[in-house]
Enzyme design. Sequence first.
Site, PDB file in Angstrom:
ATOM      1  N   ASP A  61     166.462 101.512  28.342  1.00 45.16           N
ATOM      2  CA  ASP A  61     165.711 101.477  27.082  1.00 45.16           C
ATOM      3  C   ASP A  61     166.182 100.297  26.230  1.00 45.16           C
ATOM      4  O   ASP A  61     167.339 100.244  25.812  1.00 45.16           O
ATOM      5  CB  ASP A  61     165.937 102.795  26.331  1.00 45.16           C
ATOM      6  CG  ASP A  61     164.861 103.087  25.314  1.00 45.16           C
ATOM      7  OD1 ASP A  61     164.225 102.139  24.836  1.00 45.16           O
ATOM      8  OD2 ASP A  61     164.652 104.270  24.998  1.00 45.16           O
ATOM      9  N   ASP A  62     165.299  99.333  26.000  1.00 44.60           N
ATOM     10  CA  ASP A  62     165.594  98.159  25.162  1.00 44.60           C
ATOM     11  C   ASP A  62     166.679  97.268  25.777  1.00 44.60           C
ATOM     12  O   ASP A  62     167.489  96.676  25.061  1.00 44.60           O
ATOM     13  CB  ASP A  62     166.038  98.576  23.756  1.00 44.60           C
ATOM     14  CG  ASP A  62     164.946  99.245  22.947  1.00 44.60           C
ATOM     15  OD1 ASP A  62     163.821  99.380  23.465  1.00 44.60           O
ATOM     16  OD2 ASP A  62     165.219  99.633  21.807  1.00 44.60           O
ATOM     17  N   CYS A 107     158.238 100.909  23.282  1.00 43.45           N
ATOM     18  CA  CYS A 107     158.597 102.002  24.192  1.00 43.45           C
ATOM     19  C   CYS A 107     157.446 102.771  24.849  1.00 43.45           C
ATOM     20  O   CYS A 107     157.226 102.680  26.051  1.00 43.45           O
ATOM     21  CB  CYS A 107     159.473 103.014  23.449  1.00 43.45           C
ATOM     22  SG  CYS A 107     160.842 102.303  22.533  1.00 43.45           S
ATOM     23  N   HIS A 123     158.936 110.781  25.725  1.00 42.27           N
ATOM     24  CA  HIS A 123     158.316 109.880  24.742  1.00 42.27           C
ATOM     25  C   HIS A 123     156.814 109.697  24.953  1.00 42.27           C
ATOM     26  O   HIS A 123     156.263 108.630  24.649  1.00 42.27           O
ATOM     27  CB  HIS A 123     159.024 108.517  24.749  1.00 42.27           C
ATOM     28  CG  HIS A 123     159.072 107.876  23.389  1.00 42.27           C
ATOM     29  ND1 HIS A 123     159.365 106.542  23.215  1.00 42.27           N
ATOM     30  CD2 HIS A 123     158.869 108.386  22.148  1.00 42.27           C
ATOM     31  CE1 HIS A 123     159.348 106.249  21.926  1.00 42.27           C
ATOM     32  NE2 HIS A 123     159.048 107.351  21.255  1.00 42.27           N
ATOM     33  N   ASP A 163     162.113  99.334  29.665  1.00 45.42           N
ATOM     34  CA  ASP A 163     160.789  99.616  29.118  1.00 45.42           C
ATOM     35  C   ASP A 163     160.231  98.458  28.295  1.00 45.42           C
ATOM     36  O   ASP A 163     159.032  98.375  28.059  1.00 45.42           O
ATOM     37  CB  ASP A 163     160.793 100.910  28.298  1.00 45.42           C
ATOM     38  CG  ASP A 163     161.754 100.872  27.114  1.00 45.42           C
ATOM     39  OD1 ASP A 163     162.542  99.921  26.999  1.00 45.42           O
ATOM     40  OD2 ASP A 163     161.712 101.815  26.288  1.00 45.42           O
ATOM     41  N   ASN A 164     161.087  97.571  27.836  1.00 44.26           N
ATOM     42  CA  ASN A 164     160.662  96.383  27.094  1.00 44.26           C
ATOM     43  C   ASN A 164     161.870  95.476  26.940  1.00 44.26           C
ATOM     44  O   ASN A 164     162.974  95.799  27.406  1.00 44.26           O
ATOM     45  CB  ASN A 164     160.062  96.738  25.725  1.00 44.26           C
ATOM     46  CG  ASN A 164     160.863  97.756  24.935  1.00 44.26           C
ATOM     47  OD1 ASN A 164     160.439  98.904  24.780  1.00 44.26           O
ATOM     48  ND2 ASN A 164     162.035  97.360  24.458  1.00 44.26           N
TER      49      ASN A 164
END
Length: 437
Positions: free
Chosen positions: A14-15, A54, A115, A262-263
Amino acid sequence: MTTKRPNFVFILADDLGCADLGCTGARAPVSPHLDRMAAEGLLFTHGYSNSPVCSPTRFALITGRWQYRLRGAAEEPMTGRYRGDKIVGLPPEHPTLPSLLRDAGYRTALVGKWHLGYPPHFGPLKSGYQEFFGPLSGGVDYFNYTDSIGKRDLWEGETPAEDHGYLTDALSDRAVRFIEDMPEEQPFLLSLHYTAPHWPWETREDHAESQRIGGRINHVDGGSLATYRRMIQQMDEGIGRVLAALEAKGVAEDTLVVFTSDNGGERFSDNWPFVGQKMDLLEGGIRVPLIARWPARIAPGSTSATPAMTMDWCPTMLEAAGVAPHPEYPLDGISLLPLFADPAWNPRRRLYWRMLHRQQAALRDGAWKYLAMDGHEYLFDLALDERERANQARREPERLAAMRQAWQDWAAQLPPIPAEARATLVFGDADIPRASH
């Protein structure tokens, strides 16, 4: 070549910044297990997320389709304010990678971040996963599991979970247990979606920091580069345990393991050499680490410069499992199986993105990238200028016009993003200086 139906382990950070791993250029030794996984498999140098934020990327991953086809995936992060919402989420009737594999005899589990909408209308058990352990929202505190509005958010299926210690370790523990408990004859899909290294900035040694911030998980007065790197390292340790569990179970040879983010990264991340970060359609917001390992099908030490997107993994895994997609929900992603045999394979397709935030649009066609942002247009030759500093718009007006039109034609085929779905920055500009563009 094996004829056994493969297992799948999809690991999502995540990130995470593009250069945050050793195998992608990290400046500190934080990821020995992921680096070994890359050496044993295929490292993508042009891995892309479907979105720079996200939830939309997760919609694309689970459906294999442009996230813009679904209202809930417009672009907003699904914070706690959407609890009980009947609209913003993944409709249970929409086929997904886990639901299609489940119906074909796979055991499916999500360990980690969902999410994609809140109960009672949405949830992982309603969209194909047979087991779930993790948070339903975005970032949560790593020790008390509170979300952005201060509510505790850790679940065992649809039941609130007890304390399990530091969240990254708890997710790794559960993933290992899932593998250990699987019957050897049944194939499985394990989605392991860490919250690390998303804020709050806490390692397993930072319980005192969790108490200090008292549920203010989007705190702007904490964290450090050392803390961020340690969070990655502790996630990597867990991934090492998952890989070891596959070996001990005797299924590593027939298991496709994928790792990505995710990004793009933010705040403490390393996106070098790219400009931009999470929320941006500059390369720093959408270019992500991407690794695939499958000993039965992928030669060790492979590298591919073929662009690949998050939504490609749904058709890839379905084809590998011999499972057809739902005919009424055609996939937008493509199967990457040809890359496993030939890392130079390249279908030369166009990749598209859009964001209401900053009025962004992007199209990649071969080495060329069209970008619109803040009312300005850019044209970059990524083969020569990955940092997106030399705007070729005036030198290539015909190419600019053609790519603008191609993006507009693509966008016209998809539902518009509702104005109320506009994503907002987690941190205000007064708190976090944004990189200049």
